[in-house]
Motif scaffolding. Sequence first.
Motif, PDB file in Angstrom:
ATOM      1  N   LEU A   1     -69.075  54.160 -25.641  1.00 40.85           N
ATOM      2  CA  LEU A   1     -69.517  52.772 -25.737  1.00 40.85           C
ATOM      3  C   LEU A   1     -68.727  51.880 -24.784  1.00 40.85           C
ATOM      4  O   LEU A   1     -69.288  50.990 -24.141  1.00 40.85           O
ATOM      5  N   ALA A   2     -67.423  52.127 -24.680  1.00 45.82           N
ATOM      6  CA  ALA A   2     -66.592  51.342 -23.755  1.00 45.82           C
ATOM      7  C   ALA A   2     -67.043  51.555 -22.313  1.00 45.82           C
ATOM      8  O   ALA A   2     -67.014  50.625 -21.492  1.00 45.82           O
TER       9      ALA A   2
ATOM     10  N   ALA B   1     -74.485  41.309 -25.514  1.00 46.19           N
ATOM     11  CA  ALA B   1     -73.104  41.302 -26.026  1.00 46.19           C
ATOM     12  C   ALA B   1     -72.116  41.174 -24.873  1.00 46.19           C
ATOM     13  O   ALA B   1     -72.405  41.567 -23.742  1.00 46.19           O
ATOM     14  N   GLU B   2     -70.934  40.654 -25.180  1.00 47.20           N
ATOM     15  CA  GLU B   2     -69.927  40.432 -24.152  1.00 47.20           C
ATOM     16  C   GLU B   2     -69.138  41.689 -23.818  1.00 47.20           C
ATOM     17  O   GLU B   2     -68.678  41.864 -22.690  1.00 47.20           O
ATOM     18  N   ASP B   3     -68.935  42.555 -24.805  1.00 48.99           N
ATOM     19  CA  ASP B   3     -68.108  43.738 -24.609  1.00 48.99           C
ATOM     20  C   ASP B   3     -68.474  44.769 -25.675  1.00 48.99           C
ATOM     21  O   ASP B   3     -69.339  44.509 -26.522  1.00 48.99           O
ATOM     22  N   PRO B   4     -67.824  45.951 -25.652  1.00 48.25           N
ATOM     23  CA  PRO B   4     -68.170  46.993 -26.634  1.00 48.25           C
ATOM     24  C   PRO B   4     -68.004  46.552 -28.087  1.00 48.25           C
ATOM     25  O   PRO B   4     -68.828  46.905 -28.941  1.00 48.25           O
ATOM     26  N   VAL B   5     -66.948  45.804 -28.378  1.00 48.00           N
ATOM     27  CA  VAL B   5     -66.718  45.339 -29.747  1.00 48.00           C
ATOM     28  C   VAL B   5     -67.849  44.420 -30.195  1.00 48.00           C
ATOM     29  O   VAL B   5     -68.412  44.556 -31.297  1.00 48.00           O
ATOM     30  N   ASP B   6     -68.220  43.494 -29.325  1.00 49.08           N
ATOM     31  CA  ASP B   6     -69.291  42.550 -29.627  1.00 49.08           C
ATOM     32  C   ASP B   6     -70.620  43.287 -29.792  1.00 49.08           C
ATOM     33  O   ASP B   6     -71.417  42.967 -30.695  1.00 49.08           O
ATOM     34  N   LEU B   7     -70.862  44.284 -28.958  1.00 54.57           N
ATOM     35  CA  LEU B   7     -72.107  45.055 -29.041  1.00 54.57           C
ATOM     36  C   LEU B   7     -72.208  45.779 -30.375  1.00 54.57           C
ATOM     37  O   LEU B   7     -73.252  45.736 -31.045  1.00 54.57           O
TER      38      LEU B   7
ATOM     39  N   ASN C   1     -84.988  51.171 -44.873  1.00 51.49           N
ATOM     40  CA  ASN C   1     -85.982  51.929 -44.111  1.00 51.49           C
ATOM     41  C   ASN C   1     -86.716  51.017 -43.141  1.00 51.49           C
ATOM     42  O   ASN C   1     -87.945  51.047 -43.027  1.00 51.49           O
ATOM     43  N   LYS C   2     -85.930  50.192 -42.434  1.00 48.38           N
ATOM     44  CA  LYS C   2     -86.498  49.258 -41.464  1.00 48.38           C
ATOM     45  C   LYS C   2     -85.664  49.274 -40.188  1.00 48.38           C
ATOM     46  O   LYS C   2     -84.517  49.718 -40.195  1.00 48.38           O
ATOM     47  N   THR C   3     -86.275  48.769 -39.115  1.00 52.24           N
ATOM     48  CA  THR C   3     -85.573  48.583 -37.850  1.00 52.24           C
ATOM     49  C   THR C   3     -85.474  47.091 -37.592  1.00 52.24           C
ATOM     50  O   THR C   3     -86.480  46.373 -37.679  1.00 52.24           O
ATOM     51  N   VAL C   4     -84.271  46.629 -37.286  1.00 50.40           N
ATOM     52  CA  VAL C   4     -84.074  45.210 -36.997  1.00 50.40           C
ATOM     53  C   VAL C   4     -83.370  45.067 -35.655  1.00 50.40           C
ATOM     54  O   VAL C   4     -82.353  45.724 -35.402  1.00 50.40           O
ATOM     55  N   LEU C   5     -83.897  44.214 -34.802  1.00 50.85           N
ATOM     56  CA  LEU C   5     -83.286  43.901 -33.507  1.00 50.85           C
ATOM     57  C   LEU C   5     -82.391  42.675 -33.649  1.00 50.85           C
ATOM     58  O   LEU C   5     -82.799  41.664 -34.248  1.00 50.85           O
ATOM     59  N   PHE C   6     -81.186  42.763 -33.123  1.00 46.86           N
ATOM     60  CA  PHE C   6     -80.285  41.601 -33.186  1.00 46.86           C
ATOM     61  C   PHE C   6     -80.862  40.461 -32.365  1.00 46.86           C
ATOM     62  O   PHE C   6     -81.334  40.639 -31.245  1.00 46.86           O
TER      63      PHE C   6
END
Length: 356
Positions: A195-196, A311-317, A334-339
């Motif tokens: 992720l980093a 997101a700004e960085d891996p932590v934020d993501l 049982n759902k998909t949610v987009l930030f």
Amino acid sequence: MQTASSGKAQTPDIAAQVTHAMRMMGVAPIPRNYELYYEAYLGSNPQLSKELAALGSRATQEELDAIGAQYFSHIHRSTGIERAHTTLAAKLAELVTLLRDEQYALENYNKVLDEAYVNIVSKSASSADILRHAIGILTDATAETMSQGKERVETVVQKSFEMEVIRQELDEYKRIANTDSLTRLANRRAFDDNLAAVYNNEHLRNFTGLLVADIDHFKKVNDTFGHPVGDKILATVGGVLRANLRREAFVARTGGEEFAIILGDSSQEECLQIADRIRTVLAATPFRNSKTGVNYGPITLSVGVCMATAAEDPVDLYNKADIALYSAKNAGRNKTVLFEDGMRKESGRNWLIYRR
């Protein structure tokens, strides 16, 4: 695709609670100790929790390492890695010495050639004596140099082979250290690194999405059927995820019943489609004991999705994907949610458990 807005449920800061508990018990705050108490806090391994509790507040590092070696062998392989590194360093030192010897031999041979040349151009001796002496010197020197060179070449080949064997051993240690022993997927350590890396490359950041998935009502499954069944379900879920993702997708078990997927070269729409596909396939997968006929299912996933560009960085993501995941939980599972911007900031969990 099923979508939902975020909820208001608060989640505990597990990292802070685990760290506080370790501090109160006088346990050194190092990564391998953290993982022990982190897993105990999650309650995913009751036997581990019992053994840690039995140590009380006077646990020695040796006792903790003994438990760690039993349950998390991938963290406690440093001895083998250090041994391999030491051997590799020794082999490299031997090779350097060998090459220096070769350089010294060639320098001496060059001196012999220079001496022969000086004798040949000298006018103080007869031509026959000059040639005889020069040829003798050159013949002896050449034969010796060629013999030494052949031996050194053979030695270099052998040393190179030995170093390749050691390199493969180190690669295997690394693979084991980055693999979750239950699901055979990547573990949290490998996930952190991957992720980093997304934010070290502009192209990766522009076309990468993170999916954070959590098995719904998994505690109920463990409580009803027992942890051995729970472990089998985790392994099956891992296999379903891997089978329904393209080869280059990175999938990891990040702790307890949580999984994470890093999708490179993917648009937002593709990430959402993949999230819904794995949810649908898993929900249709039978979880039944073939001998007793007991049905453990259905097993479903809630999935949170966030694109790296949001997101700004891996932590934020990770935190934003985690917010989306808990929005999916609060919306009925049982759902998909987009930030999306404006979603309520939950007291998310700290994913950097390996950062020193």
